[in-house]
Design a protein around this motif. Structure first.
Motif, PDB file in Angstrom:
ATOM      1  N   ARG A  29      57.536 -53.130 -20.245  1.00 32.60           N
ATOM      2  CA  ARG A  29      57.521 -54.220 -19.247  1.00 32.60           C
ATOM      3  C   ARG A  29      57.408 -55.548 -19.964  1.00 32.60           C
ATOM      4  NH1 ARG A  29      52.835 -52.202 -15.185  1.00 32.60           N
ATOM      5  NH2 ARG A  29      53.909 -50.365 -14.391  1.00 32.60           N
ATOM      6  N   GLU A  83      44.716 -53.257 -21.696  1.00 25.60           N
ATOM      7  CA  GLU A  83      45.954 -53.253 -20.920  1.00 25.60           C
ATOM      8  C   GLU A  83      46.270 -51.847 -20.392  1.00 25.60           C
ATOM      9  OE1 GLU A  83      47.476 -55.591 -19.612  1.00 25.60           O
ATOM     10  OE2 GLU A  83      49.324 -54.597 -18.949  1.00 25.60           O
ATOM     11  N   ARG A 113      46.411 -50.815 -16.472  1.00 26.61           N
ATOM     12  CA  ARG A 113      47.599 -50.231 -15.816  1.00 26.61           C
ATOM     13  C   ARG A 113      47.309 -48.867 -15.205  1.00 26.61           C
ATOM     14  NH1 ARG A 113      53.021 -51.735 -19.378  1.00 26.61           N
ATOM     15  NH2 ARG A 113      52.402 -53.890 -19.815  1.00 26.61           N
ATOM     16  N   VAL A 172      53.638 -46.182 -16.039  1.00 29.75           N
ATOM     17  CA  VAL A 172      53.031 -47.513 -16.107  1.00 29.75           C
ATOM     18  C   VAL A 172      53.762 -48.393 -17.123  1.00 29.75           C
ATOM     19  CG1 VAL A 172      50.760 -46.797 -15.249  1.00 29.75           C
ATOM     20  CG2 VAL A 172      51.194 -46.721 -17.713  1.00 29.75           C
ATOM     21  N   ASP A 219      55.493 -51.316 -25.228  1.00 29.10           N
ATOM     22  CA  ASP A 219      55.548 -51.859 -23.872  1.00 29.10           C
ATOM     23  C   ASP A 219      56.994 -51.932 -23.399  1.00 29.10           C
ATOM     24  OD1 ASP A 219      54.866 -53.038 -21.522  1.00 29.10           O
ATOM     25  OD2 ASP A 219      53.970 -54.846 -22.414  1.00 29.10           O
TER      26      ASP A 219
END
Ligand code: ADP
Ligand code: MG
Length: 252
Positions: free
Chosen positions: A209, A230, A234, A170, A207
């Motif tokens: 992404r 978050e 995900r 993810v 993170d």
């Protein structure tokens, strides 16, 4: 439920006597847990609800691949039923990338990949500030023996491989995390199992992404923002997704 006995109240959870001998109910509070591993600034509304779901998600996955955990089942939004264990008074930390304490102590820039996962032990004592200890201390003071520690390392590394893989799926990098282990007895036979919780309170997550930069360069990874919501989003474990699960898409 109203008359049940409170066994312990910590920073993040309350423990109640469970319905059967050898069980406990873990109630997840919204209070902040000042983690050694991942400091988070302010108490988050609904954090306990999300941590209950997230810990259920990770522990169920671990149980499914044969890693023994205390998790039995989730009871409601904030509570789960677990096996009572005798907690080994250690916080076991696994580090994949340098950050926090190891960066400060050894002068390694945050984000540096470590040559291999590094397992550290901290003595679980809030009054002492949960100090770093070595195997020598643990064995000399009788908190665990060498065989226990071999089992703890094997368990911690399996948890690390599982969590790292799930996170990568993810777009999240598992920098480090901490676990607690407990002893349970089956007759004369003692086993070590994963106890406590696995949640953003016990993991440092970056993170992967991140939005592309205007100069076209790949952005540097940074701490995952709004981490409870978050991560739950995900992984598809937000409470709304669970009560109205999306139909799985059929692959022909
Ligand atoms: P703390 O403030 O000590 O971190 P928490 O708020 O996280 O406490 O509450 C959880 C407490 O329950 C911890 O002290 C943890 O060691 C203990 N615990 C977790 N899982 C189990 C278990 N399966 N059996 C007994 N105690 C447990
Ligand atoms: Mg805790």
């Amino acid at each position: 439920m109203a008359r049940r006995k409170k066994v312990y109240e910590g920073k993040a959870k309350i423990l109640y006597e469970g319905p059967e001998p050898g069980t406990l109910i873990q109630y997840f509070k919204d209070d902040e847990q000042p983690a050694n591993v991942s400091p988070i600034s302010a108490a988050t509304e609904g954090k306990g609800v999300l941590n209950n779901r997230l810990s259920e998600f990770f522990m169920t996955g671990l149980n499914n691949i044969g890693v023994p955990t205390h998790f039995m089942r989730r009871l409601n939004m904030r509570e789960q039923l677990v096996r009572m264990a005798e907690i080994v008074p250690l916080e076991v930390v696994v580090r994949n990338f340098a950050a926090g304490g190891i960066s400060e102590r050894l002068g390694i820039p945050e984000g540096t990949p470590l040559p291999r996962p590094i397992v550290e032990y901290y003595f679980k004592d809030d009054n002492l500030g949960t100090p770093l200890v070595s195997e020598e201390h643990i064995i000399a003071f009788g908190w665990a023996n060498q065989q226990d520690l071999d089992d703890v390392v094997a368990l911690a590394l399996r948890v690390n491989d599982f969590l790292s893989g799930v996170m990568l799926g993810v777009g999240v990098r598992l920098m480090d995390f901490r676990i607690e282990v407990g002893r349970i007895w089956e007759g004369d036979f003692m086993r070590l199992i994963l106890a406590d919780e696995i949640s953003p309170d016990s993991m440092r997550l970056w993170d992967l992404r991140l939005p592309e930069r205007s100069d076209g360069q790949t952005p540097d990874p940074a701490p995952l923002a709004d981490v409870y919501t978050e991560l739950a989003r995900r992984l598809g474990v937000l409470p709304s997704n669970v009560t109205h699960p999306a139909k799985p898409s059929v692959i022909n």
